[in-house]
Every structure is written in structure tokens, then in C-alpha cells.
Design a protein around this motif. Structure first.
Motif, PDB file in Angstrom:
ATOM      1  N   MET B 408     -36.639  16.995   7.259  1.00  0.00           N
ATOM      2  CA  MET B 408     -37.452  16.643   6.093  1.00  0.00           C
ATOM      3  C   MET B 408     -38.948  16.804   6.370  1.00  0.00           C
ATOM      4  O   MET B 408     -39.773  16.332   5.582  1.00  0.00           O
ATOM      5  CB  MET B 408     -37.166  15.185   5.673  1.00  0.00           C
ATOM      6  CG  MET B 408     -35.714  14.836   5.393  1.00  0.00           C
ATOM      7  SD  MET B 408     -34.910  15.907   4.191  1.00  0.00           S
ATOM      8  CE  MET B 408     -35.766  15.410   2.696  1.00  0.00           C
ATOM      9  N   LYS B 409     -39.287  17.492   7.454  1.00  0.00           N
ATOM     10  CA  LYS B 409     -40.695  17.458   7.878  1.00  0.00           C
ATOM     11  C   LYS B 409     -41.659  18.096   6.867  1.00  0.00           C
ATOM     12  O   LYS B 409     -42.834  17.794   6.863  1.00  0.00           O
ATOM     13  CB  LYS B 409     -40.849  18.091   9.267  1.00  0.00           C
ATOM     14  CG  LYS B 409     -40.537  19.563   9.324  1.00  0.00           C
ATOM     15  CD  LYS B 409     -40.650  20.104  10.743  1.00  0.00           C
ATOM     16  CE  LYS B 409     -40.140  21.540  10.762  1.00  0.00           C
ATOM     17  NZ  LYS B 409     -39.904  22.038  12.118  1.00  0.00           N
ATOM     18  N   ASN B 410     -41.137  18.966   5.985  1.00  0.00           N
ATOM     19  CA  ASN B 410     -42.020  19.586   5.003  1.00  0.00           C
ATOM     20  C   ASN B 410     -42.171  18.784   3.713  1.00  0.00           C
ATOM     21  O   ASN B 410     -42.812  19.232   2.772  1.00  0.00           O
ATOM     22  CB  ASN B 410     -41.525  20.996   4.668  1.00  0.00           C
ATOM     23  CG  ASN B 410     -41.607  21.900   5.892  1.00  0.00           C
ATOM     24  OD1 ASN B 410     -42.497  21.717   6.732  1.00  0.00           O
ATOM     25  ND2 ASN B 410     -40.675  22.832   6.002  1.00  0.00           N
ATOM     26  N   PHE B 411     -41.501  17.640   3.675  1.00  0.00           N
ATOM     27  CA  PHE B 411     -41.617  16.782   2.480  1.00  0.00           C
ATOM     28  C   PHE B 411     -42.487  15.574   2.808  1.00  0.00           C
ATOM     29  O   PHE B 411     -42.580  15.161   3.964  1.00  0.00           O
ATOM     30  CB  PHE B 411     -40.228  16.301   2.029  1.00  0.00           C
ATOM     31  CG  PHE B 411     -39.349  17.407   1.509  1.00  0.00           C
ATOM     32  CD1 PHE B 411     -39.358  17.733   0.158  1.00  0.00           C
ATOM     33  CD2 PHE B 411     -38.515  18.114   2.366  1.00  0.00           C
ATOM     34  CE1 PHE B 411     -38.543  18.741  -0.325  1.00  0.00           C
ATOM     35  CE2 PHE B 411     -37.700  19.129   1.890  1.00  0.00           C
ATOM     36  CZ  PHE B 411     -37.709  19.444   0.542  1.00  0.00           C
ATOM     37  N   ASP B 412     -43.055  15.000   1.769  1.00  0.00           N
ATOM     38  CA  ASP B 412     -43.863  13.789   1.954  1.00  0.00           C
ATOM     39  C   ASP B 412     -42.938  12.566   1.909  1.00  0.00           C
ATOM     40  O   ASP B 412     -42.835  11.879   0.890  1.00  0.00           O
ATOM     41  CB  ASP B 412     -44.915  13.716   0.827  1.00  0.00           C
ATOM     42  CG  ASP B 412     -45.803  12.485   0.970  1.00  0.00           C
ATOM     43  OD1 ASP B 412     -45.817  11.895   2.076  1.00  0.00           O
ATOM     44  OD2 ASP B 412     -46.456  12.114  -0.026  1.00  0.00           O
ATOM     45  N   VAL B 413     -42.244  12.348   3.010  1.00  0.00           N
ATOM     46  CA  VAL B 413     -41.257  11.258   3.045  1.00  0.00           C
ATOM     47  C   VAL B 413     -41.374  10.473   4.356  1.00  0.00           C
ATOM     48  O   VAL B 413     -41.945  10.959   5.327  1.00  0.00           O
ATOM     49  CB  VAL B 413     -39.797  11.807   2.960  1.00  0.00           C
ATOM     50  CG1 VAL B 413     -39.546  12.503   1.637  1.00  0.00           C
ATOM     51  CG2 VAL B 413     -39.493  12.733   4.133  1.00  0.00           C
ATOM     52  N   CYS B 432     -39.675   7.999  -0.524  1.00  0.00           N
ATOM     53  CA  CYS B 432     -40.590   8.998  -1.069  1.00  0.00           C
ATOM     54  C   CYS B 432     -41.282   8.434  -2.310  1.00  0.00           C
ATOM     55  O   CYS B 432     -41.025   7.307  -2.711  1.00  0.00           O
ATOM     56  CB  CYS B 432     -39.832  10.279  -1.386  1.00  0.00           C
ATOM     57  SG  CYS B 432     -38.340   9.978  -2.344  1.00  0.00           S
ATOM     58  N   SER B 436     -36.526  13.002  -6.483  1.00  0.00           N
ATOM     59  CA  SER B 436     -36.779  14.445  -6.627  1.00  0.00           C
ATOM     60  C   SER B 436     -35.496  15.195  -6.295  1.00  0.00           C
ATOM     61  O   SER B 436     -34.845  14.926  -5.281  1.00  0.00           O
ATOM     62  CB  SER B 436     -37.907  14.855  -5.665  1.00  0.00           C
ATOM     63  OG  SER B 436     -37.601  16.048  -4.991  1.00  0.00           O
ATOM     64  N   ASP B 438     -35.205  18.184  -5.330  1.00  0.00           N
ATOM     65  CA  ASP B 438     -35.373  18.975  -4.104  1.00  0.00           C
ATOM     66  C   ASP B 438     -35.051  18.143  -2.861  1.00  0.00           C
ATOM     67  O   ASP B 438     -34.332  18.588  -1.967  1.00  0.00           O
ATOM     68  CB  ASP B 438     -36.818  19.489  -4.001  1.00  0.00           C
ATOM     69  CG  ASP B 438     -37.052  20.646  -4.960  1.00  0.00           C
ATOM     70  OD1 ASP B 438     -36.053  21.133  -5.543  1.00  0.00           O
ATOM     71  OD2 ASP B 438     -38.216  21.037  -5.135  1.00  0.00           O
ATOM     72  N   ILE B 439     -35.614  16.953  -2.850  1.00  0.00           N
ATOM     73  CA  ILE B 439     -35.358  16.084  -1.694  1.00  0.00           C
ATOM     74  C   ILE B 439     -33.868  15.724  -1.647  1.00  0.00           C
ATOM     75  O   ILE B 439     -33.229  15.801  -0.598  1.00  0.00           O
ATOM     76  CB  ILE B 439     -36.237  14.810  -1.772  1.00  0.00           C
ATOM     77  CG1 ILE B 439     -37.713  15.189  -1.689  1.00  0.00           C
ATOM     78  CG2 ILE B 439     -35.865  13.826  -0.668  1.00  0.00           C
ATOM     79  CD1 ILE B 439     -38.669  14.012  -1.847  1.00  0.00           C
ATOM     80  N   LYS B 442     -31.812  18.428  -0.335  1.00  0.00           N
ATOM     81  CA  LYS B 442     -32.055  18.686   1.088  1.00  0.00           C
ATOM     82  C   LYS B 442     -31.286  17.664   1.955  1.00  0.00           C
ATOM     83  O   LYS B 442     -30.855  17.974   3.068  1.00  0.00           O
ATOM     84  CB  LYS B 442     -33.565  18.582   1.374  1.00  0.00           C
ATOM     85  CG  LYS B 442     -33.968  19.013   2.777  1.00  0.00           C
ATOM     86  CD  LYS B 442     -34.043  20.522   2.903  1.00  0.00           C
ATOM     87  CE  LYS B 442     -34.442  20.944   4.320  1.00  0.00           C
ATOM     88  NZ  LYS B 442     -34.371  22.406   4.492  1.00  0.00           N
TER      89      LYS B 442
END
Lengths: 506, 506
Positions: B408-413, B432, B436, B438-439, B442
Motif C-alpha cells: 500500500m506504499k503508494n496510497f495515503d494510508v 485512510c 475508496s 482503488d484502495i 488493492k
């Protein structure tokens, strides 16, 4: 007044040997179940040579037993209450072979009786007529022991005592313990939801067994194995098979959660003046011994005498109306002894405890336990025993023994009570010279009616088996029995799995 | 190095208030379940005026709620993941009224959603479409408390915290404890087989609940109440309803076995350098604290920070990668402190424990517990949280947090892990700003595939509810799911009880 035990037992026989000896009695003296209890065979097929050949091909000739002398021990139950007439004993090695057997039996409409150690006390583990006996004894492999989580996975044919020893080797304590441990098998324990001596500490098998594998009547294998205490993924199906007494499936594998072994074990054997004192002592044991209490057993005067006299035991104390065996298991012996002392002193000061002995030495602990563990065997040693295993509200726990003694005063019988008072579980016994219809009819159904009036359970830990089916309605509503029937029909539409057991005949 | 805690919390909000506050949020911000998860309504009837009149006649007008504003809180779940569109909320007072309601709904083919405290985390306690909500809140009577046996019988609408207090008044400890206790109800706890903080000591509800009463889809009342730990009279039916999440019956009454209260409770909050040290510390806790261990919780660095920062807590220690909260409950404080000291010193000497605090003062204990108990609330405080509640083999317990963090490193989580390590139960969370797709995509189904590969459970204690039905096959075989379906069909042939839940859509 309390001292380490100093008695010597002139002769200590292990329960194991006694159990085995009973199997070797004079079988012909035991009436066939169909005659004694006058019941009618269901319309199953009868085995023929083609069936035998099929089984020989599937599991190997040496595991298909047809010689009636070799089957006889498997046809008769431990109490010699029930005797079936099976002509075929199968000894499959795993769940695959059991699956093949059941698929075949299902298609041929042949009834089967799954059998573990055959130590059950309600006629559940022997055939009623000619059901094929499926022995689980070869499923005796221990697959894994996880020292971090304490989980043991094994085949259902593992003998309880072997599991206990294996657990011990890994710093674990097997959570189930009962008198028949040298013979009974974990699969039979699970199928009957066996209780035993340490439910008060470790709870029932519904909690300790984390997963099971079972073969259904269809032959399909249902894998409910799990290594987790917490697993909320859908209906908790395993519980249907724990305690189903082999009528819904044949358990082939289990995963059991074992607590860490206790480095300190102590036992007190105490004498009490009255049942009221017993009750007070139990409540105080919960308070003062709390988390270390691991057994709380009651033995009344007659039970005590039978055990001591039958086996020439030399008990540390004698001559009292009630005895209790109280065990603690903890992780620090100094702490445990201190707690035990406070508890015992309080009881002595208040006159609830009259005398007793207290010990932490393993040899002496096992000598004390023998007084309790040999009670059931002593009651059947020279005759027959009508055994009742009931749960009762603690306030009325012992009254039924007195009522029954009064009721039976014109018969040559010993009426006594002992059991797991910590779990509200009484073993009420009527020991006599031999089975007698007069005695039988004097006791039953009275004992169940009485239990039912007190909202007790007509079977605390032994199960319903064959002997108690007609008394099930004393503890279960029509709605509940109806649901049981529907579940049975759903899982075993031809009723080939352990028929005549658990559910009352319609 | 270990001292009694001296911190002061500038602001401690009770979990209760937080839970309640969440119900008052902006409901329109929550998408309807049918839109968010794109599912199709089953072919049930739709309520009409005649139905409303029937219910008003049966249970009284003031207990039939049709105003949508008043129902809205009951339509949305605690996590704001699910929002149903029910137009009718019923508040029956007992099992008789529930029986009448279900008989009617069954004949009219109306679907229902039973609801306790609505604190479930998998969307099981709110309707998916327009199911009639049956609130159990009025079944809140405590019928009896038996101080000798420790058994409490009560209605299913009793709030957990009230039961805890009532038990305490009688010298007992309620065996279930969890963060939502000020709001959740014992019937909901039973229906979901809630786990919580003290399973490690007192086992699961399958053991603690001795009896239940439940109303079936047909409206028939099934009385399985029992006051005994040992009751082997037929199939152990109660377990079908414990954990069925309201899909097989509506639980109306329970009997719960409570242990004696512990006079001594101690808590340590400790810092550890690595997960390996956590594991070693758990094994040592079992060894040194043995029978007094009553909670063993893990909190990782991010969970710790979220809790502390969100609620301005002033924790006794900080700046470490792992924390554990270890609680003991015993009957002798001197003994317990001695055991705890031996355990803690051993851990410090071996470098497994870096720092910590130890206390027996109730106020301080509750401050420490808040660090742990506020973690879940802190994760949803300013946004949305994807919550996973899994059982994993202990050796691989924490790896999934690291794997997920990398994924998940590319998400703001915030990816974090905490939970009941003593029960192999991890709460993996991805917090988060808002829900979302997308999340969501993923994380799922990856998280379940990963769990399944390790033979873990995709739901340890939260259940399957609505949100996890399609992931059930990751933890259950086809044969098991098939049997669940057959049981469901047998007990609820029209599928009116809490539909769209537990079983995967076919």
C-alpha cells in the motif's frame, strides 16, 4: 492436623488392567440387547460374502474380522449392559478407507457402529443388532505438537493416556482426563463429549477441541480442522459432531488445545460431616483456590467403602459420611501450598472439614486419586451396577441419593453417590448382585422423572447412547428433539450411522 | 525499572461515548449498501399498511417505528461501511412477541434483520435492503444470578457492561469483555460468538454460554436453556446459534457461566524491540503467569501512535516498535505480583523487554487499557478504515502487516496491526481518509488469499456478516459450505432471517 500422606497401599491395580479384565468375562452370561430391551431391528440389508470381499479388497484381508470369537469383545459394552450380534469388524487405517466403507454401506443400506475404546457407559459404542463395527484403533497417529500454541493434532484412534504423555513431553497438559484413559480413544471422547475430572478447570471438549475431521454417512469427508481458538467463519459445525455419539459422522482427526503444564500439583483428601459442609467447602475452594483449582470431587461413605474394601486400599482417613478430593495445578508450588493452607485452615476452623491429608508428592497423589478412580470399578466388580450420571442444581445435589436409598430399601443393593461436584455432576449408582428387571423397573423411569423435576440433566457426561434414548424427553423439549431428528435425517437419510442410539424410537 | 504508573491522561473519553457519537454522523455521506457493493434484492414481499397495523396490534404502536429519521441510525453500521434502507423498526419485549412477528413474516415472505447493539464490524447487524429491523433492546432483564454456581440468566438485550456490573455485585466476573461493552448486547455477542480480550483466560462463548433460547424463522421457540456445564442429552444444538449471526434464529435468552471474581488484578505495559521478542514474551507469559494470565495484547507502533495522538493520551512509555499489554487476574495479590516480577525480570534480563510499567491500581489499569481499547476508534476517527480480523499461525503472525504496508506504499494510508496475540488473533487495519474503490481492490481479495495460504482464518472473531461472505471459501471447504447451506435451508427455508449474510450468494 494436615500432614503429607503416609499410607501404603497393599495392592494397587491400575484402572487400565481392571478395564481390560472386564472384557474377558463370561460373555454368554450377558443377554443380547434385543432380548433384554425388546427392540425391533430396522430394515437394513444383511452382510453377504460379496460385501466381505469388497471390504477385504479395500482395506486388506487382515483388517476384516469375521470370526465371532474375535468380535465378541467388541459386541459387549464395558458395563455388560448391552450385547450386540455383529458378524463383521472392520479396522480401517484412515479417513479415506472409512470414506470408502461408508460410501459402500450407504449404497448397500448396511448399518454401522463406530467404535473407539468401547469404554462408554450407555451402550452407545456396541452394536444393537448386527451393525458392522468400524474400529478406529488404527487411526492412532499423532501428527503434530505445537509448543508455542499448545495445539496437538492427531488421529481419532489415539489412546487418551498416550496423548497425555505426549503432551507432557512438550511441556503441555492434555485438558481431558478420565478413569478410562488407558483404554479410551480421543475420537470416542470427542464423539461423546466426554467430561471427566478436569472440566472445572479446562472446560468441556467443545472448547478444547479446535478442529475435527469427520466422515459423513455419504462417505464424504468433512474437513473442519482448525488451529485457532478464534475462527468465526460461518456456522460452528464441529459442535454438531462433538457429542453426536457417532450418529452424524465418524470423527477421524482432531486438533486439541492444551494448556501449559503445571509445575505444581497438590491434592487434599478431606472428611466432612454433612452435605451442607461439602457445599460450603466447594464455594470456598472457588474463592481461596480460584485459578489453581483443577478438580473438586465428592465421594460418599458407601462409594468410599466399596473402593477401599474391594481393592484393599489403605486410605489416610476413614469413618466419615463424606469425602472430597480437591486438586490444584499451578505454576508456583510455594504460592499454591500457601493458598491451600489458608483454604484448609479456614475449613477446619469452621468445622466444615473434620480431617484430611494434603500432599504434593506424585506417588501419594496417585494413591489418593485411586480411591476416587476405583469407585466405579468397585461397584461392578462382583455384580451389576445401574449407573446414573446426572447434573443437578447444587442445592439439591445429594438429596436424590437419600431418596433412592429409601426407595430401594427392600432390595439387596448399595445406593451411593460420588462425582464431579465442581461441575454439578453426580454419579448415582445402584450396585447389586446381577441385572434384575424388578430393580430396573423400580429405578427407572423414577430417577429421570425426579431429575427432570429439578430441571436437571438426565445425562451429564456419559451421553444418551442406547440405554437412555427413551429418557431424552426428560431433558429436551419436543422442538429440540424435532430439530435433532431433522439434522439426523439431513446428514444420514438412511439412518445407517450408529442406529438405535441418541434419538428416541418413533 | 518497572514502577507503578505515574502518567496523567489529559483527556480520557470513554469508548462508550465515542461509539455513540459515531452513530450521529452525517448519514447521507454513507453510500447505500446496494450501490456500494452492487447486489440484487431477493424476491421478498414489501411491507404495506396492513403489515404495520398487524405489528402495532401485536406489540403496541409505540414499539413500531416507521419514521425514517428514527430508523436511520439502525440502518447504518458502526464502521459506516454498510447502509440499508429499512422502513420499519420493531421493538418487541419478549420471545412471545418475536415469535408472533416471525410467524407473520414467514407467512408474508418478509425478510428481517435482528439487531442488538449494532456494534458489529462486518455489516451483519444492519439491513442490506429493506429488511424489517427487529431490535432486541427491550429484552434486557436479568432473571437470576446464582452465586454458588456462578450462572447468570438474562434476556438477550442486556448490555454487556450492565451484566459485568451485576456479576461484580455477586462476586463474579463476566467472562466476556470487549471494547464495545457499553453498547453491545449479550444476544448480539452470542450470535456473533464475540471473542474480545479474555478468551485467553475464560475461553469462547461456546464454553461460557450454558444455555440459550432462540426463536426460529417459523416463529417456533426453541428452548435450549441449561444451568449445567455438563449436559450430554443429544446433539449440542446451542452451538448452531452461537455464531450464526442471526441467520438461523433470533437469540432471546442466555445462561452464562461466570468465574469467581479475582481479588487481584495487575497490568504491565511493556515495550519490545521486535516481533520475535513479542513471541518469546508470550510463551514466557504462559509459563510464568500460567493460570493467572487474563489478557495478552499486542500493539504495534502505528496503532500506538494513532491511539495516543488522537486522544491526547500521555502514555507511560513511547518510541518503541512493539508494545504488549499483559494482564493477570488472581486470588492473591502477593502471589500475583511475585509471579509478575519473575516474568518481567526474566524478560528484561534477556533483552526481550526494553521498558515498561506495572501497576495494580484500578485507575491506572484503566488508563493503560485505554491505550489499547482506543486503537480501533482512533483509526476511524477522521476517515475510513478497512478492518481485517484474522487468525494466523503465530510464527507468521506479524508478517502480513509488513507485506501489506509494502503493498500500500503508494496510497495515503496507515497500515497497522494490533490484537489478541494470546489467541493468534490479529487486527490488521488500513486507515485512510475515506472509502475508496482503488484502495479496496488493492487490499481485497489479496488479504484473504494471503491468510488462506497460511491456513489462517479470514474471520477470527468479527464473523462473516455481509462484508465477508464471498471470502468464506478461503477458510471453509465446499463440503462445509454445502452443509451450512443445508442447515440454513432446513431452519429457514424462505431465507427470511438476516438474508445476504454469512453464506456466499449462489
Amino acid at each position: 492436623m494436615f500432614s503429607s500422606i503416609r499410607v501404603k497401599y497393599s495392592l494397587i491395580l491400575s484402572s487400565a488392567k481392571l478395564v481390560k479384565r472386564n472384557y474377558k468375562g463370561n460373555h454368554n452370561a450377558v443377554e443380547l440387547t434385543k432380548d433384554r430391551y425388546k427392540i425391533k431391528r430396522n430394515n437394513y440389508s444383511v452382510i453377504n460374502d460379496k460385501d466381505i470381499s469388497f471390504f477385504e479388497n479395500q482395506i486388506g484381508k487382515s483388517y476384516v474380522v469375521t470370526n465371532s470369537d474375535d468380535i465378541e469383545g467388541n459386541n459387549i459394552d464395558f458395563l455388560r449392559s448391552c450385547r450386540g450380534n455383529s458378524q463383521l469388524l472392520l479396522k480401517p487405517k484412515n479417513e479415506i478407507e472409512i470414506s470408502q466403507i461408508l460410501k459402500y454401506c450407504y449404497s448397500r443400506n448396511l448399518a454401522v457402529c463406530p467404535q473407539g475404546g468401547n469404554t462408554g457407559l450407555v451402550g452407545g459404542s456396541v452394536p444393537v443388532f448386527d451393525e458392522i463395527i468400524i474400529s478406529l484403533q488404527r487411526l492412532n497417529e499423532i501428527y503434530s505438537v505445537d509448543e508455542i500454541t499448545g495445539i496437538i493434532t492427531c488421529g481419532s484412534g489415539c489412546i487418551l493416556e498416550n496423548l497425555e504423555n505426549e503432551a507432557k513431553n512438550h511441556g503441555l497438559r492434555f485438558p481431558l482426563d478420565l478413569g478410562a484413559k488407558s483404554t479410551c480413544q480421543i475420537g470416542g471422547n470427542a464423539s461423546t463429549n466426554a467430561g471427566g475430572l478436569r472440566v472445572i478447570r479446562y472446560g468441556s471438549l467443545h472448547g478444547s477441541i479446535l478442529g475435527i475431521e469427520t466422515v459423513l454417512a455419504s462417505g464424504n469427508i468433512l474437513d473442519l480442522m482448525s488451529n485457532f481458538k478464534k475462527d468465526n467463519t460461518g456456522y460452528h459445525l464441529k459442535h454438531l459432531f462433538i457429542g453426536c455419539e457417532g450418529t452424524l459422522g465418524i470423527i477421524t482427526k482432531v486438533a486439541v488445545l492444551c494448556p501449559a503444564i503445571s509445575s505444581s500439583i497438590n491434592v487434599a483428601f478431606i472428611a466432612l460431616p454433612s452435605f451442607e459442609a461439602v457445599l460450603k467447602t466447594f464455594v470456598k475452594a472457588k474463592k481461596y483456590l480460584g485459578e489453581i483449582l483443577s478438580a473438586c470431587e465428592l465421594i460418599d461413605e458407601i462409594s468410599f467403602k466399596r473402593s477401599v474394601e474391594t481393592f484393599n486400599l489403605n486410605p489416610p482417613i476413614s469413618g466419615y459420611p463424606f469425602y472430597m478430593l480437591i486438586e490444584t495445578s499451578g505454576s508456583n508450588n510455594k504460592h499454591d501450598e500457601e493458598k491451600f493452607n489458608i483454604f484448609l485452615n479456614n475449613g477446619m476452623e469452621n468445622g466444615e472439614i473434620l480431617d484430611g491429608t494434603f500432599t504434593g508428592e506424585p506417588g501419594k497423589i496417585s494413591e489418593i486419586w485411586k480411591i476416587r478412580e476405583l469407585v466405579p470399578v468397585s461397584l461392578i466388580e462382583d455384580g451389576y451396577c445401574f449407573k446414573y450420571d446426572i447434573s443437578l442444581p447444587l442445592r439439591d445435589f445429594y438429596k436424590i441419593v437419600l431418596v433412592m436409598r429409601e426407595r430401594m430399601k427392600n432390595f439387596d443393593v448399595d445406593v451411593c453417590g460420588y462425582g464431579h461436584i465442581g461441575d454439578s455432576n453426580l454419579h448415582l449408582n445402584v450396585a447389586c448382585k446381577g441385572f434384575s428387571q424388578d430393580i430396573y423397573r423400580k429405578i427407572e423411569p423414577f430417577v429421570f422423572e425426579y431429575t427432570s423435576k429439578l430441571k436437571g440433566s438426565v445425562s451429564a457426561e456419559h451421553g444418551i447412547g442406547f440405554l437412555k434414548t427413551k429418557y431424552l424427553p426428560f431433558s429436551k423439549s419436543d422442538e429440540a428433539i424435532n430439530l435433532m431428528r431433522n439434522i439426523k435425517t439431513m446428514l444420514d437419510p438412511k439412518n445407517i450411522l450408529n442406529p438405535y442410539k441418541v434419538l428416541p424410537q418413533e
